[in-house]
Design a protein around this motif. Sequence first.
Motif, mmCIF file in Angstrom:
data_model
loop_
_atom_site.group_PDB
_atom_site.id
_atom_site.type_symbol
_atom_site.label_atom_id
_atom_site.label_comp_id
_atom_site.label_asym_id
_atom_site.label_seq_id
_atom_site.Cartn_x
_atom_site.Cartn_y
_atom_site.Cartn_z
ATOM 1 N N ILE A 186 0.866 -1.180 0.000
ATOM 2 C CA ILE A 186 0.000 0.000 0.000
ATOM 3 C C ILE A 186 0.898 1.224 0.000
ATOM 4 O O ILE A 186 1.664 1.456 0.950
ATOM 5 C CB ILE A 186 -0.910 0.026 1.252
ATOM 6 N N ALA A 187 0.833 2.012 -1.080
ATOM 7 C CA ALA A 187 1.717 3.169 -1.212
ATOM 8 C C ALA A 187 1.099 4.167 -2.173
ATOM 9 O O ALA A 187 0.171 3.839 -2.926
ATOM 10 C CB ALA A 187 3.094 2.744 -1.716
ATOM 11 N N GLY A 188 1.606 5.372 -2.154
ATOM 12 C CA GLY A 188 1.125 6.400 -3.055
ATOM 13 C C GLY A 188 1.376 6.037 -4.507
ATOM 14 O O GLY A 188 2.269 5.247 -4.834
ATOM 15 N N ASN A 189 0.577 6.629 -5.395
ATOM 16 C CA ASN A 189 0.705 6.324 -6.814
ATOM 17 C C ASN A 189 2.100 6.616 -7.361
ATOM 18 O O ASN A 189 2.571 5.936 -8.269
ATOM 19 C CB ASN A 189 -0.341 7.103 -7.612
ATOM 20 N N GLY A 190 2.757 7.625 -6.823
ATOM 21 C CA GLY A 190 4.099 7.936 -7.290
ATOM 22 C C GLY A 190 5.080 6.816 -7.025
ATOM 23 O O GLY A 190 6.031 6.610 -7.790
ATOM 24 N N HIS A 191 4.856 6.063 -5.961
ATOM 25 C CA HIS A 191 5.711 4.921 -5.638
ATOM 26 C C HIS A 191 5.325 3.679 -6.433
ATOM 27 O O HIS A 191 6.139 2.771 -6.583
ATOM 28 C CB HIS A 191 5.643 4.613 -4.146
ATOM 29 N N ALA A 192 4.087 3.631 -6.905
ATOM 30 C CA ALA A 192 3.591 2.435 -7.586
ATOM 31 C C ALA A 192 3.910 2.417 -9.076
ATOM 32 O O ALA A 192 3.778 1.373 -9.711
ATOM 33 C CB ALA A 192 2.076 2.320 -7.389
ATOM 34 N N ARG A 193 4.344 3.536 -9.637
ATOM 35 C CA ARG A 193 4.575 3.594 -11.083
ATOM 36 C C ARG A 193 5.651 2.600 -11.503
ATOM 37 O O ARG A 193 6.651 2.396 -10.788
ATOM 38 C CB ARG A 193 4.912 5.017 -11.521
ATOM 39 N N THR A 194 5.461 2.017 -12.674
ATOM 40 C CA THR A 194 6.309 0.907 -13.089
ATOM 41 C C THR A 194 7.651 1.333 -13.666
ATOM 42 O O THR A 194 8.571 0.508 -13.738
ATOM 43 C CB THR A 194 5.583 0.042 -14.133
ATOM 44 N N ASP A 195 7.784 2.592 -14.074
ATOM 45 C CA ASP A 195 9.026 2.978 -14.743
ATOM 46 C C ASP A 195 10.177 3.221 -13.783
ATOM 47 O O ASP A 195 11.323 2.877 -14.070
ATOM 48 C CB ASP A 195 8.808 4.186 -15.661
ATOM 49 N N TRP A 196 9.882 3.824 -12.610
ATOM 50 C CA TRP A 196 10.980 4.055 -11.676
ATOM 51 C C TRP A 196 10.565 3.896 -10.204
ATOM 52 O O TRP A 196 11.343 4.186 -9.306
ATOM 53 C CB TRP A 196 11.614 5.420 -11.890
ATOM 54 N N GLY A 197 9.371 3.432 -9.943
ATOM 55 C CA GLY A 197 8.917 3.242 -8.571
ATOM 56 C C GLY A 197 9.282 1.869 -8.023
ATOM 57 O O GLY A 197 10.283 1.255 -8.413
ATOM 58 N N ILE A 198 8.462 1.383 -7.100
ATOM 59 C CA ILE A 198 8.716 0.105 -6.445
ATOM 60 C C ILE A 198 8.874 -1.043 -7.447
ATOM 61 O O ILE A 198 9.800 -1.857 -7.315
ATOM 62 C CB ILE A 198 7.603 -0.208 -5.425
ATOM 63 N N PRO A 199 8.000 -1.150 -8.459
ATOM 64 C CA PRO A 199 8.178 -2.267 -9.407
ATOM 65 C C PRO A 199 9.536 -2.252 -10.102
ATOM 66 O O PRO A 199 10.141 -3.312 -10.309
ATOM 67 C CB PRO A 199 7.033 -2.060 -10.416
ATOM 68 N N ALA A 200 10.005 -1.070 -10.473
ATOM 69 C CA ALA A 200 11.307 -0.980 -11.137
ATOM 70 C C ALA A 200 12.438 -1.362 -10.197
ATOM 71 O O ALA A 200 13.413 -2.016 -10.601
ATOM 72 C CB ALA A 200 11.521 0.435 -11.672
ATOM 73 N N MET A 201 12.319 -0.963 -8.933
ATOM 74 C CA MET A 201 13.322 -1.328 -7.948
ATOM 75 C C MET A 201 13.373 -2.841 -7.740
ATOM 76 O O MET A 201 14.447 -3.450 -7.648
ATOM 77 C CB MET A 201 13.037 -0.623 -6.615
ATOM 78 N N ILE A 202 12.191 -3.468 -7.678
ATOM 79 C CA ILE A 202 12.140 -4.918 -7.506
ATOM 80 C C ILE A 202 12.715 -5.619 -8.736
ATOM 81 O O ILE A 202 13.464 -6.597 -8.621
ATOM 82 C CB ILE A 202 10.694 -5.372 -7.235
ATOM 83 N N ALA A 203 12.377 -5.125 -9.924
ATOM 84 C CA ALA A 203 12.884 -5.732 -11.158
ATOM 85 C C ALA A 203 14.401 -5.695 -11.209
ATOM 86 O O ALA A 203 15.045 -6.622 -11.716
ATOM 87 C CB ALA A 203 12.298 -5.014 -12.369
ATOM 88 N N ARG A 204 14.982 -4.652 -10.675
ATOM 89 C CA ARG A 204 16.438 -4.533 -10.668
ATOM 90 C C ARG A 204 17.051 -5.437 -9.610
ATOM 91 O O ARG A 204 18.049 -6.120 -9.859
ATOM 92 C CB ARG A 204 16.836 -3.078 -10.415
ATOM 93 N N ALA A 205 16.460 -5.449 -8.423
ATOM 94 C CA ALA A 205 17.046 -6.195 -7.303
ATOM 95 C C ALA A 205 16.771 -7.683 -7.381
ATOM 96 O O ALA A 205 17.601 -8.500 -6.956
ATOM 97 C CB ALA A 205 16.518 -5.634 -5.983
#
Length: 249
Positions: free
Chosen positions: A189-208
């Motif tokens: 559960i997080a703000g939309n700015g953190h949920a965006r796929t280009d550089w938010g949480i998903p992008a961080m997970i994809a990298r890590a």
Amino acid sequence: MRIAALLTLLALPALAQPPADIVILGEVHDNPDAHLGQAEALAALQPTAVVFEMLTAGEAARADADRTLIEDAWEASGWRDFPLYAPIFDALGDARIIGAAAPRDAVRAVYGDGPAALFGEDAARYGLDKPLDAAQQTQREAQQFDAHCQAMPLETMGGMVAVQRYRDAVFARAALEALEAYGPPVAVIAGNGHARTDWGIPAMIARAAPEVTTHAIGFVEARADTPFDDIRVVPPAERDDPCASLTNN
């Protein structure tokens, strides 16, 4: 009536089959319909754990150990009115409550020391050891400038971007740790700015952890070009001009 109409709009039963290992549920923080949508998504998803942007690890542990203390832990966090978020907690079921809010002193220190120094030894895994490319840095500074009503000097927005990167990495790490501990699916559960796929949480997970799948849903008040895997439009919240206190002398 309001909830029934919203469920029809969101068609949330589609989440009954987990779409990914980690599902990020974005939000407009002060929009009650966004939180109703998140709650119904959680009820359909039945996650093993829910990671909250708003709670520290200690606050979440207290709420997880004794669900009667959820509201007390929330108030201790200093976050917005609990009734807005109460439907989310009502929908948790047996999901563990995980806190990912970074300590305030760490967030402040990012401005001077940078995100890598505060994040720790795994900073490179999340890309925090390298600067953003110039185009993305400029874009993100401009977005922060607009988000702060253009009331702060543009040259200070670099620090805001650094904090955003740090927080996204902290949230991603917490989600991955929850996935390892409790198994899929995990929700965030997080703000939309953190949920965006280009550089938010998903992008961080994809990298890590590129082997981990993610699905990001933005609960938004209007369609825009912000990248999500799925967008659910909710009625705009009634609110005063958020820029009035910053731009009026």
